[in-house]
Design an enzyme around this catalytic site. Structure first.
Site, short mmCIF file in Angstrom:
data_model
loop_
_atom_site.label_atom_id
_atom_site.label_comp_id
_atom_site.label_asym_id
_atom_site.label_seq_id
_atom_site.Cartn_x
_atom_site.Cartn_y
_atom_site.Cartn_z
CB THR A 28 50.62 -90.57 -33.35
OG1 THR A 28 51.39 -90.00 -32.27
CG2 THR A 28 49.67 -91.30 -33.03
CG ASP A 72 57.51 -87.53 -31.63
OD1 ASP A 72 57.04 -88.27 -31.03
OD2 ASP A 72 57.51 -86.23 -31.62
CB SER A 73 56.01 -83.73 -35.59
OG SER A 73 55.41 -83.39 -34.50
CB SER A 74 59.24 -83.46 -30.48
OG SER A 74 57.71 -83.70 -29.98
CB THR A 104 49.15 -83.73 -33.82
OG1 THR A 104 49.58 -84.28 -32.76
CG2 THR A 104 48.40 -84.63 -34.85
CG ASP A 105 53.42 -83.26 -30.25
OD1 ASP A 105 52.26 -83.36 -30.08
OD2 ASP A 105 54.30 -84.18 -29.75
CD GLN A 293 51.31 -64.40 -22.42
OE1 GLN A 293 50.51 -64.69 -21.76
NE2 GLN A 293 52.37 -63.51 -22.07
CB CYS A 294 44.51 -63.76 -26.68
SG CYS A 294 44.51 -63.00 -25.13
N1 ASP Z 1 54.38 -86.69 -30.63
C1 ASP Z 1 53.87 -87.11 -31.79
C2 ASP Z 1 54.43 -86.37 -32.98
O1 ASP Z 1 53.96 -84.77 -32.87
C3 ASP Z 1 52.38 -86.74 -31.77
C4 ASP Z 1 51.39 -86.91 -32.94
O2 ASP Z 1 52.04 -87.36 -33.75
O3 ASP Z 1 50.41 -86.52 -32.82
O4 ASP Z 1 54.95 -86.77 -33.69
#
Ligand code: ASP
Length: 357
Positions: A28, A72-74, A104-105, A293-294
């Protein structure tokens, strides 16, 4: 691999001290509105100074490099982690520090993976990103990038970097990368580290939490690892999980290990079919790494009846490791070692400060 670089000419009146290589991977942060202002499109780094003019006022040398295809980091994967580690290896002698701009993902996964791939790191590698694109007026990108650059360039009185490890900087907090988790998809405080204190807090002044920062060791020589084995899986416990699901996962062909996400302090069902499935998997040399999981607290196998069996069967305790660090550590360890006993031994020990003993 060859990458085009953009060098920022500082306009600061002070002489420059040190150099930072900024590696842009996508996410992003790097989005701006296209000319007609309707759609977000990836940002052209030639215009970085138009977007963040403050960068040229910093008194250190900054060079930008972009992956050939920002993502996109996904879509990040072990090949990209190895590509990032290789760029750092190639550029290590030429720069004092590194900042990675990342979505961020999956930033916590990438930070964890890099912490394992970059052994004996003695320069800062700081990942940052943003919740809002750099082209949006209220974006957090500007502050995150500028402070990450300042943290990367920070030196102590002996002229050594204050940070010598892989970190995430986000919304005023500098966190150890392999202790971080993304916790927010909307607010600006996207990352936290429940089991390890922040390494620095960037308020009016930057306050460093020195006892928790990995000490700098100028004798260390960087070793880059370029193998990760992704024959791993997560198995998350939930009330009602069926034998079919557990058996299907544990019988995946070629599987070398699973991160077992258990309840609380490392507990799981004591149903006989589950205990049998775990024992059979361990007999077939599949490594089971127990992670809670915590977000806070740690696995203490044997503390409750519902985890005693796991310990007896040879499940490896993940202590207070995050799931992100656990799965990337497993890929790293399996990329390095074939002997299951050695792998289990490596998983049970902190390798880069990712877990407490
Ligand atoms: N989908 C974006 C990514 O991780 C979200 C972000 O950058 O915050 O690439």
């Amino acid at each position: 691999m060859s990458y085009s670089k953009i060098h920022i000419n500082p306009i600061s009146p002070e002489p420059t001290v040190g150099s930072v290589l900024v590696i842009y991977t996508g996410g992003t942060l790097g989005m701006v509105y296209e000319a007609k202002g309707k759609q977000l499109v990836p940002f052209n780094f030639n215009q970085i100074i138009d977007r963040v003019p403050e960068i040229s006022r910093l008194n250190f040398d900054i060079t930008f490099l972009s992956l050939s295809e920002p993502i996109d980091s996904s879509n990040v994967n072990p090949d990209i982690w190895i590509e990032l580690a290789t760029i750092i290896e190639q550029e290590y002698a030429g720069y004092d520090s590194f900042v990675i701009l990342h979505g961020t993902d999956t930033m916590a996964y990438t930070a964890s993976a890099l912490s394992f791939l970059l052994e004996n790191l003695n320069k800062p590698v700081i990942l940052t990103g943003a919740q809002l694109p750099i082209g949006v007026a209220r974006s957090d990108a500007r502050e995150n990038v500028i402070t990450a650059l300042e943290l990367a360039a920070a030196k102590n009185e002996e002229g050594q970097p204050i940070i010598s490890e892989v970190c995430i900087y986000f919304n005023s907090l500098l966190l150890r990368g392999n202790r971080s988790k993304k916790r927010e998809s909307s607010d600006f405080n996207a990352f936290h580290s429940e089991n390890y204190p922040a390494l620095a807090n960037a308020g009016v002044r930057i306050e460093y939490n020195l006892p928790y920062i990995k000490p700098h060791d100028s004798d260390q020589r960087l070793t880059i690892h370029k193998n990760m084995d992704n024959r791993v899986a997560f198995l998350k416990m939930f009330p009602g999980i069926s034998q079919l699901v557990v058996d299907s996962i544990l019988n995946i062909s070629g599987l070398r290990g699973i991160v077992l996400e258990t309840y609380g302090a490392g507990n799981a069902t004591t149903a006989q079919w589950f205990l049998d499935a775990i024992s059979n998997a361990i007999e077939k040399n599949i490594i089971i790494f127990n992670v809670s999981q915590c977000d806070g607290g740690r696995v203490a196998q044997g503390h409750y009846e519902t985890s005693r069996f796991l310990k007896q069967a040879g499940v490896v305790s993940g202590s207070d490791i995050t799931a992100e660090a656990a799965i990337t550590k497993m890929m790293y360890v399996f990329g390095k070692e074939t002997d299951p006993h050695k792998c289990a031994e490596m998983l049970s020990q902190p390798l880069r400060g990712e877990m407490s003993v």
